[in-house]
Design a protein around this motif. Structure first.
Motif, mmCIF file in Angstrom:
data_model
loop_
_atom_site.group_PDB
_atom_site.id
_atom_site.type_symbol
_atom_site.label_atom_id
_atom_site.label_comp_id
_atom_site.label_asym_id
_atom_site.label_seq_id
_atom_site.Cartn_x
_atom_site.Cartn_y
_atom_site.Cartn_z
ATOM 1 N N ALA A 18 0.821 -1.214 0.000
ATOM 2 C CA ALA A 18 0.000 0.000 0.000
ATOM 3 C C ALA A 18 0.854 1.263 0.000
ATOM 4 C CB ALA A 18 -0.929 -0.003 1.211
ATOM 5 N N LEU A 19 1.985 1.226 0.687
ATOM 6 C CA LEU A 19 2.855 2.400 0.759
ATOM 7 C C LEU A 19 3.362 2.777 -0.630
ATOM 8 C CD1 LEU A 19 4.406 4.509 2.385
ATOM 9 C CD2 LEU A 19 6.234 2.815 2.722
ATOM 10 N N TRP A 20 3.789 1.772 -1.397
ATOM 11 C CA TRP A 20 4.301 2.058 -2.741
ATOM 12 C C TRP A 20 3.208 2.658 -3.614
ATOM 13 C CZ3 TRP A 20 3.103 0.823 -7.737
ATOM 14 C CH2 TRP A 20 4.065 1.140 -8.710
ATOM 15 N N VAL A 21 2.012 2.103 -3.528
ATOM 16 C CA VAL A 21 0.905 2.601 -4.344
ATOM 17 C C VAL A 21 0.563 4.033 -3.974
ATOM 18 C CG1 VAL A 21 -1.554 2.325 -4.877
ATOM 19 C CG2 VAL A 21 -0.061 0.315 -4.808
ATOM 20 N N ARG A 22 0.513 4.324 -2.691
ATOM 21 C CA ARG A 22 0.197 5.694 -2.261
ATOM 22 C C ARG A 22 1.245 6.670 -2.791
ATOM 23 N NH1 ARG A 22 -3.003 8.031 1.412
ATOM 24 N NH2 ARG A 22 -3.619 6.053 2.377
ATOM 25 N N GLU A 23 2.507 6.308 -2.676
ATOM 26 C CA GLU A 23 3.584 7.182 -3.149
ATOM 27 C C GLU A 23 3.534 7.338 -4.667
ATOM 28 O OE1 GLU A 23 7.131 5.407 -1.623
ATOM 29 O OE2 GLU A 23 6.904 6.314 0.374
ATOM 30 N N PHE A 24 3.222 6.241 -5.351
ATOM 31 C CA PHE A 24 3.128 6.292 -6.815
ATOM 32 C C PHE A 24 2.049 7.275 -7.241
ATOM 33 C CE2 PHE A 24 1.402 5.019 -10.895
ATOM 34 C CZ PHE A 24 2.528 4.773 -11.659
ATOM 35 N N VAL A 25 0.910 7.199 -6.601
ATOM 36 C CA VAL A 25 -0.213 8.071 -6.948
ATOM 37 C C VAL A 25 0.110 9.522 -6.643
ATOM 38 C CG1 VAL A 25 -2.600 8.645 -6.338
ATOM 39 C CG2 VAL A 25 -1.944 6.260 -6.722
ATOM 40 N N GLU A 26 0.856 9.756 -5.574
ATOM 41 C CA GLU A 26 1.210 11.126 -5.198
ATOM 42 C C GLU A 26 2.219 11.746 -6.157
ATOM 43 O OE1 GLU A 26 2.571 10.822 -1.199
ATOM 44 O OE2 GLU A 26 0.551 10.668 -0.333
ATOM 45 N N VAL A 27 3.130 10.924 -6.646
ATOM 46 C CA VAL A 27 4.234 11.422 -7.473
ATOM 47 C C VAL A 27 3.865 11.527 -8.949
ATOM 48 C CG1 VAL A 27 6.552 10.874 -8.324
ATOM 49 C CG2 VAL A 27 6.012 10.607 -5.892
ATOM 50 N N ASN A 28 3.009 10.615 -9.426
ATOM 51 C CA ASN A 28 2.717 10.543 -10.850
ATOM 52 C C ASN A 28 1.318 11.052 -11.187
ATOM 53 O OD1 ASN A 28 5.153 8.942 -11.950
ATOM 54 N ND2 ASN A 28 4.484 7.704 -10.207
ATOM 55 N N ARG A 29 1.199 11.586 -12.387
ATOM 56 C CA ARG A 29 -0.085 12.102 -12.840
ATOM 57 C C ARG A 29 -0.901 10.977 -13.461
ATOM 58 N NH1 ARG A 29 -1.556 13.762 -17.729
ATOM 59 N NH2 ARG A 29 0.613 13.782 -18.426
ATOM 60 N N ILE A 30 -2.016 10.665 -12.846
ATOM 61 C CA ILE A 30 -2.942 9.694 -13.414
ATOM 62 C C ILE A 30 -4.347 10.295 -13.343
ATOM 63 C CG2 ILE A 30 -1.541 7.678 -12.851
ATOM 64 C CD1 ILE A 30 -3.314 7.160 -10.448
ATOM 65 N N SER A 31 -5.272 9.712 -14.064
ATOM 66 C CA SER A 31 -6.630 10.267 -14.123
ATOM 67 C C SER A 31 -7.323 10.172 -12.761
ATOM 68 C CB SER A 31 -7.462 9.518 -15.169
ATOM 69 O OG SER A 31 -7.774 8.215 -14.706
ATOM 70 N N LYS A 32 -8.361 10.962 -12.602
ATOM 71 C CA LYS A 32 -9.140 10.918 -11.361
ATOM 72 C C LYS A 32 -9.741 9.537 -11.150
ATOM 73 C CE LYS A 32 -10.388 15.830 -11.304
ATOM 74 N NZ LYS A 32 -11.513 16.810 -11.358
ATOM 75 N N LEU A 33 -10.190 8.916 -12.246
ATOM 76 C CA LEU A 33 -10.756 7.574 -12.151
ATOM 77 C C LEU A 33 -9.699 6.584 -11.670
ATOM 78 C CD1 LEU A 33 -12.822 5.326 -12.663
ATOM 79 C CD2 LEU A 33 -12.148 5.362 -15.081
ATOM 80 N N SER A 34 -8.511 6.630 -12.257
ATOM 81 C CA SER A 34 -7.436 5.716 -11.862
ATOM 82 C C SER A 34 -7.057 5.931 -10.397
ATOM 83 C CB SER A 34 -6.203 5.929 -12.741
ATOM 84 O OG SER A 34 -6.479 5.625 -14.090
ATOM 85 N N LYS A 35 -6.958 7.184 -10.000
ATOM 86 C CA LYS A 35 -6.569 7.502 -8.628
ATOM 87 C C LYS A 35 -7.626 7.015 -7.641
ATOM 88 C CE LYS A 35 -4.980 11.312 -5.711
ATOM 89 N NZ LYS A 35 -4.616 12.767 -5.682
ATOM 90 N N ARG A 36 -8.874 7.268 -7.958
ATOM 91 C CA ARG A 36 -9.960 6.840 -7.065
ATOM 92 C C ARG A 36 -9.960 5.320 -6.897
ATOM 93 N NH1 ARG A 36 -13.688 9.128 -9.629
ATOM 94 N NH2 ARG A 36 -14.598 7.373 -10.757
ATOM 95 N N GLU A 37 -9.786 4.613 -8.010
ATOM 96 C CA GLU A 37 -9.743 3.145 -7.945
ATOM 97 C C GLU A 37 -8.514 2.666 -7.188
ATOM 98 O OE1 GLU A 37 -11.919 0.758 -9.104
ATOM 99 O OE2 GLU A 37 -13.319 2.396 -9.463
ATOM 100 N N ALA A 38 -7.383 3.296 -7.421
ATOM 101 C CA ALA A 38 -6.122 2.868 -6.804
ATOM 102 C C ALA A 38 -6.166 2.973 -5.287
ATOM 103 C CB ALA A 38 -4.969 3.708 -7.349
ATOM 104 N N LEU A 39 -6.817 4.017 -4.778
ATOM 105 C CA LEU A 39 -6.806 4.268 -3.344
ATOM 106 C C LEU A 39 -8.037 3.743 -2.613
ATOM 107 C CD1 LEU A 39 -5.466 7.957 -3.420
ATOM 108 C CD2 LEU A 39 -4.168 5.844 -3.105
ATOM 109 N N LYS A 40 -8.851 3.000 -3.293
ATOM 110 C CA LYS A 40 -10.126 2.560 -2.733
ATOM 111 C C LYS A 40 -9.946 1.768 -1.463
ATOM 112 C CE LYS A 40 -13.423 1.619 -5.553
ATOM 113 N NZ LYS A 40 -14.286 0.974 -6.586
ATOM 114 N N TRP A 41 -8.899 0.963 -1.349
ATOM 115 C CA TRP A 41 -8.697 0.100 -0.184
ATOM 116 C C TRP A 41 -7.613 0.614 0.763
ATOM 117 C CZ3 TRP A 41 -8.464 -4.764 -3.766
ATOM 118 C CH2 TRP A 41 -9.768 -5.103 -4.155
ATOM 119 N N ILE A 42 -7.122 1.822 0.502
ATOM 120 C CA ILE A 42 -6.062 2.365 1.362
ATOM 121 C C ILE A 42 -6.666 3.379 2.328
ATOM 122 C CG2 ILE A 42 -3.924 3.692 1.394
ATOM 123 C CD1 ILE A 42 -3.238 2.578 -1.311
#
Length: 217
Positions: A193-217
């Motif tokens: 989960a830590l890697w995913v959170r950092e990835f989302v913070e550092v990289n530009r991805i769509s709102k949909l991708s971000k919402r899905e990525a962080l759903k369980w964090i």
């Protein structure tokens, strides 16, 4: 049960009302016989259990199923390949790639992707050539497979490959790609989960991708 017999059995077991409902669920992309997943498993079980587990995959049969109008035949073909997947040779990744061009939609692509993942573990260097090609292909469904093929890898996920697949396609504004990015990240978040959170913070991805990525964090 012979291949011709299972095809005939599927043909004779449809439910037109159910088929219309199933087609509507899939945005009427394809016609359906109207055989739900439970019934499909019941019908195909004797055929799959009788397969000689040492036999090579009959790609003529697979392509015939995929090219039939009704979608259940493609599902049958995927079940057939999965049953014999231990006999898959990494060079057959090219045959799997061909399936991604035959009436592609998320249902078949998401079922094919795990087979790509299976072949990658058999011969990473060979299969990786295809993965990298798919990332750059501009084809929605090949890109989606390049993102999702590691979905079940957990701790074995190759972060470098996942990162490349995402960042090469993070600005397509294509729903099925953005959804795949979010799904892949969400699944890996179960492991790291830590890697995913950092990835989302550092990289530009769509709102949909971000919402899905962080759903369980």
């Amino acid at each position: 049960m012979k291949k011709t017999e299972i095809l005939q059995l599927f043909n004779s077991s449809g439910d037109s009302e159910r088929g219309a409902q199933m087609a509507a669920y899939m945005r009427n992309q394809f016609p359906f016989l109207g055989i739900g997943s439970v019934r499909r498993a019941e019908l195909s079980r004797p055929f799959l259990l009788e397969l000689d587990k040492s036999e090579k995959i009959d790609w003529v049969f697979v392509y015939e199923c995929f090219n039939r109008s009704e979608r259940e035949f493609a599902y049958l073909a995927i079940s057939y390949i999965s049953r014999l997947k231990n006999n898959l040779d990494p060079t057959e990744i090219s045959n799997i790639e061909k399936l991604a061009y035959i009436k592609p939609w998320w249902d078949t692509i998401d079922s094919i992707a795990p087979l790509v993942g299976f072949l990658y573990l058999k011969n990473p260097n060979y299969v990786l050539n295809f993965i990298y090609k798919w990332m750059d292909s501009g084809n929605v469904w090949l890109i989606r497979m390049s993102i999702l093929f590691q979905l079940k890898y957990k701790h074995n996920t190759n972060i470098e490959i996942l990162t490349k697949a995402i960042l090469k396609n993070n600005d397509t504004e294509e729903f099925f790609i953005d959804k795949a990015i979010g799904w892949a990240l969400r699944q890996y978040a179960r492991t790291n989960a830590l890697w995913v959170r950092e990835f989302v913070e550092v990289n530009r991805i769509s709102k949909l991708s971000k919402r899905e990525a962080l759903k369980w964090i």
